[in-house]
Write a protein that holds these residues in place. Structure first.
Motif, mmCIF file in Angstrom:
data_model
loop_
_atom_site.group_PDB
_atom_site.id
_atom_site.type_symbol
_atom_site.label_atom_id
_atom_site.label_comp_id
_atom_site.label_asym_id
_atom_site.label_seq_id
_atom_site.Cartn_x
_atom_site.Cartn_y
_atom_site.Cartn_z
ATOM 1 N N GLN A 208 14.644 -7.282 -1.783
ATOM 2 C CA GLN A 208 13.985 -8.189 -2.725
ATOM 3 C C GLN A 208 12.467 -8.092 -2.601
ATOM 4 O O GLN A 208 11.752 -8.122 -3.603
ATOM 5 N N ARG A 209 11.982 -7.951 -1.375
ATOM 6 C CA ARG A 209 10.535 -7.784 -1.166
ATOM 7 C C ARG A 209 10.052 -6.475 -1.771
ATOM 8 O O ARG A 209 8.959 -6.418 -2.361
ATOM 9 N N MET B 247 16.360 -10.119 -9.611
ATOM 10 C CA MET B 247 16.555 -9.972 -8.175
ATOM 11 C C MET B 247 17.734 -9.034 -7.918
ATOM 12 O O MET B 247 18.795 -9.186 -8.508
ATOM 13 N N ARG C 273 16.929 -9.287 2.095
ATOM 14 C CA ARG C 273 15.598 -9.763 1.703
ATOM 15 C C ARG C 273 14.558 -8.645 1.652
ATOM 16 O O ARG C 273 13.603 -8.716 0.872
ATOM 17 N N ASN C 274 14.720 -7.620 2.486
ATOM 18 C CA ASN C 274 13.770 -6.502 2.408
ATOM 19 C C ASN C 274 13.832 -5.827 1.044
ATOM 20 O O ASN C 274 12.805 -5.380 0.509
ATOM 21 N N ASN D 254 20.716 -7.471 -5.544
ATOM 22 C CA ASN D 254 21.603 -7.869 -4.460
ATOM 23 C C ASN D 254 22.310 -6.633 -3.917
ATOM 24 O O ASN D 254 22.590 -5.689 -4.651
#
Length: 346
Positions: A179-180, A1, A176-177, A3
């Motif tokens: 991560q997507r 992931m 979050r975008n 960050n």
């Protein structure tokens, strides 16, 4: 992931980190006025509306217009996306061939918190990215204003420009975008999974910010290097240089030209000194870089620096009001981030 990182600021080496401050406590603290280079021609199939909104996104207004005018959302055009927690003014267009808008359109929009400032017909739909600039009026307050260097920081930005970071809103709450986007690239990007290209845009924005942060750390973000693609101020015209002479350095110091960073995609990597930055980017974020290449999106360039246009500052009791314009695509949060410490702009 992945960050989001704490990207470099341009003024910390000289003045230290900014002190805490407040902005956008209410929409009236953050006013955005979109500026076009032209006006509607007063005839044609498209109704253009200059609208003012609060507490709504541009896409919220698109949905309201499509519903009230009885058209599909794709028949509503706009040039740029504007903030939700703000007072924003911009043109939108609605395709209404052979018919008028509902007679109560202004009243219906007003009931939704949207004010019609002007309207006119035009032969063509308003397309994305055609506005010249955005003018901002920002109210800042808090501890930072009592610090020793707040006004010094502002004057430095007026003199040398601001790092042209994509703002945190591009990456979504908590990143979050991004991560997507990583998850989408992991399974293979497909148009049907990202019809608006938001995940592509998010990935390219992150990589650009990474490159800009590294050049800020090296002190080369506003200094041309061999292999740079340079952009003329106030335009999107670019040219690549194999060597740097005093003339180029003088033009960069005068804010006439700006180094650029790649918006990653299909195309040749940079040469000479700039190639090292791009190779490190590829080594650090191979999934994003390779995912963008596989998507087929074309490589382009964005200026590493934005010039503040017609900047001014007004001192009020316990606050200041900043006024300036930025070229389209530049974020006012990049300016705020250099002046105050605030979690929404870090």
């Amino acid at each position: 992931m992945l960050n989001l990182h704490a990207w470099q600021r341009c003024l910390d080496a000289e003045f230290g980190a900014p002190e805490p401050g407040h902005y956008r406590a209410q929409p009236e603290d953050f006013v955005v006025d979109e500026q076009l280079d032209f006006t509607p021609e007063n005839h044609g199939e498209h109704l253009w509306l200059r609208l003012e909104k609060r507490h709504q996104t541009t896409l919220d207004v698109v949905k309201s217009l499509s519903c009230l005018c009885g058209v599909a959302p794709r028949e509503v055009g706009y040039s740029g996306m504007k903030d939700r927690v703000a007072v924003t003014r911009q043109w939108l267009s609605v395709h209404l061939p052979g018919r008028e808008a509902p007679s109560d359109l202004s009243v219906s929009l007003a009931a939704l918190g949207i004010t019609v400032l002007a309207q006119a017909r035009h032969p063509r739909k308003l397309k994305r990215g055609v506005h010249r600039s955005n003018h901002f009026t920002l109210r800042l307050s808090g501890e930072a204003l009592q610090g020793n260097h707040f006004y010094d920081r502002w004057e430095a930005l007026c003199r040398q420009g601001v790092p042209n970071y994509f703002g945190p809103q591009r990456f979504g709450p908590g990143g979050r975008n991004l991560q997507r986007a990583e998850a989408l690239f992991a399974k293979g990007w497909r148009k049907r999974d990202d019809r608006q290209g938001m995940m592509l845009s998010t990935a390219r924005s992150f990589l650009f910010n990474e490159l800009l942060s590294e050049r800020l750390a090296d002190g080369t973000w506003c200094q041309p290097l061999a292999g740079d693609t340079l952009m003329l101020d106030g335009t999107h015209s670019v040219f690549t240089v194999d060597a740097v002479d005093n003339n180029l350095l003088d033009r960069a110091a005068a804010l006439d030209i700006h180094p650029t960073g790649a918006l990653w995609g299909v195309g040749e990597l940079a040469d000479y000194h700039v190639a090292d930055y791009e190779k490190r980017l590829l080594a650090c974020h191979p999934m994003l870089c390779e995912g963008l290449l596989k998507s087929g999106v074309k490589r382009s360039h964005r200026a590493l620096r934005a010039r503040l246009i017609s900047p001014s500052i007004e001192t009020l009791p316990n606050a200041v009001v900043l006024s300036f314009a930025l070229p389209r695509g530049s974020f006012a949060t990049a300016v705020v981030n250099e002046l105050i410490a605030h979690p929404d702009v870090a």
